[in-house]
Enzyme design. Structure first.
Site, PDB file in Angstrom:
ATOM      1  N   ASP A 259       0.868  -1.182   0.000  1.00 11.93           N
ATOM      2  CA  ASP A 259       0.000   0.000   0.000  1.00 11.93           C
ATOM      3  C   ASP A 259       0.901   1.227   0.000  1.00 11.93           C
ATOM      4  OD1 ASP A 259      -2.333   1.845   0.493  1.00 11.93           O
ATOM      5  OD2 ASP A 259      -3.364  -0.085   0.681  1.00 11.93           O
TER       6      ASP A 259
ATOM      7  N   ASP B 175     -19.003  -9.300 -12.201  1.00 11.15           N
ATOM      8  CA  ASP B 175     -20.170  -9.038 -13.048  1.00 11.15           C
ATOM      9  C   ASP B 175     -20.801 -10.360 -13.508  1.00 11.15           C
ATOM     10  OD1 ASP B 175     -19.574  -6.116 -13.152  1.00 11.15           O
ATOM     11  OD2 ASP B 175     -17.784  -6.863 -14.145  1.00 11.15           O
TER      12      ASP B 175
ATOM     13  N   HIS C 206     -15.496  -3.518 -17.794  1.00  9.41           N
ATOM     14  CA  HIS C 206     -16.066  -3.550 -16.452  1.00  9.41           C
ATOM     15  C   HIS C 206     -16.560  -2.133 -16.128  1.00  9.41           C
ATOM     16  CE1 HIS C 206     -16.794  -4.038 -12.226  1.00  9.41           C
ATOM     17  NE2 HIS C 206     -15.969  -3.043 -11.961  1.00  9.41           N
TER      18      HIS C 206
END
Ligand code: NAX
Length: 331
Positions: free
Chosen positions: A42, A159, A187
């Protein structure tokens, strides 16, 4: 004994990361007999939170988890990884132009592409989750030319699973009996959830979804928009975007890719287009695929009607536009 697998999760201090790392450590992604070392990346403002996640992983005493690397250094994060799940990115904030968000993500994915190319294990498989997922994956592909294009994918399995879920709810059957829906394209809200080849297992054998639902108006209308808008509906309800379902579908994506998809079943993956179904080559576009021995291949020979053609082209056009926007950010 299987060789240890190193799995990178970027953006690991975020909400998808928090749902995803315990799934990986429990064997949901790579199976109950696969030991893993987690690499978590991160950015510095999230370093303390990232360390908190590492502490919880230690506290959970997962039998399959043989080590944790938690870092804000992209080279350390990428070194030796066999699988990279790219969840970190720059979110669109209120008042931001599309081009500004694109520009932030292009520079993140350009830099992380180089780090993966130089430091990841050979044949590293990459899954991009962070939005704009298809275009981030394309930038990653373009800036990591030595990683085979086949190894760079983006997530549309969420999805796909949402589409299975909607059909199962409508027919009041368990979701595991529904298969072979397709997510075509981006997407984004232009994605095309296609049920023309989808089937349901019934006590009288396999039946077409179109035949069982027997409501083309719903299938060509509300069903499609519900799947396209599901992310927004989750945000409205939770005041936060999808996290557990995104994490779970990222595990599904990698598991099927590495261990193989079930016989007779295809899944949707965002992959580098080879021109199949008239989709322009050079886009990362979601196709129906089957996976065997660690390789995906696009399901060929499906009949495409006029309605589908128009929707598949529209989402391809959006991706071509995103691609040129991304390239203009590089100039
Ligand atoms: P969060 O904002 O909770 O987490 C993102 C994390 O990424 C943060 O901890 C942030 O510090 C970190 N990050 C930012 N820049 C980074 C960098 N350069 N390197 C490493 N880490 C970095 O978002 P979350 O809800 O976890 O969503 C993550 C991404 O997934 C978003 O881009 C989101 O739009 C996308 N999604 C994609 C989905 C898909 O199906 N493809 C569905 C779910 C999700 O919306």
């Amino acid at each position: 004994v299987k060789e240890m697998v190193r799995v990178l999760v970027t953006g690991a201090a975020g909400q998808i990361g928090y749902a995803l790392v315990p799934m990986i450590a429990r064997g949901v992604m790579l199976g109950p007999d696969q030991a893993v070392i987690l690499h978590m990346l991160d950015i510095p403002p999230a370093a303390e939170a990232l360390n908190g996640v590492k502490m919880e992983l230690v506290d959970a005493a997962f039998p399959l988890l043989k080590g944790v690397v938690a870092t804000t250094d992209v080279v350390e994060a990428c070194t030796g990884v066999n699988i990279a799940v790219m969840v970190g990115g720059f979110p669109r904030k209120e008042g931001m132009e599309r081009k500004d968000v694109m520009s932030k993500n292009v520079s993140i994915y350009k830099a992380q592409a180089s780090a993966l190319e130089k430091h990841a294990a050979p044949n590293c498989k990459v899954l991009v989750v962070a939005n704009p997922a298809n275009t981030n994956a394309l930038i990653l592909k373009e800036f990591a030319p030595s990683i085979p294009a086949k190894n760079i994918t983006c997530l549309t399995r969420l999805d796909h699973n949402r589409a299975l879920g909607q059909i199962a709810e409508r027919l009041n059957v368990h979701v595991s009996y529904v298969k072979n829906v397709i997510i075509w394209g981006n997407h984004s809200s232009t994605q095309y959830p296609d049920v023309n080849h989808a089937t349901v297992m019934t006590k009288d054998g396999e039946k077409q979804v179109r035949e069982l639902v027997a409501d083309d108006q719903w299938l060509n209308g509300e069903f499609i928009t519900t799947v396209q808008q599901r992310g927004a509906a989750i945000i409205k309800a939770r005041k936060l975007s999808s996290a557990l379902s995104a994490a779970s579908s990222a595990c599904d994506h990698i598991r099927d890719w590495v261990l193989g998809s079930s016989k007779g079943t295809w899944v949707s993956m965002g992959v580098y287009s080879d021109g199949s179904y008239g989709v322009p080559a050079g886009l990362i576009y979601s196709f129906p695929v089957t996976c065997e021995k660690g390789e995906w291949s696009i399901v060929q020979g499906l009949k495409i009607d006029e309605f589908s053609r128009a929707k598949m082209d529209a989402t391809a056009n959006e991706l071509a536009e995103e691609k040129s926007l991304a390239h203009s950010c590089l100039e």
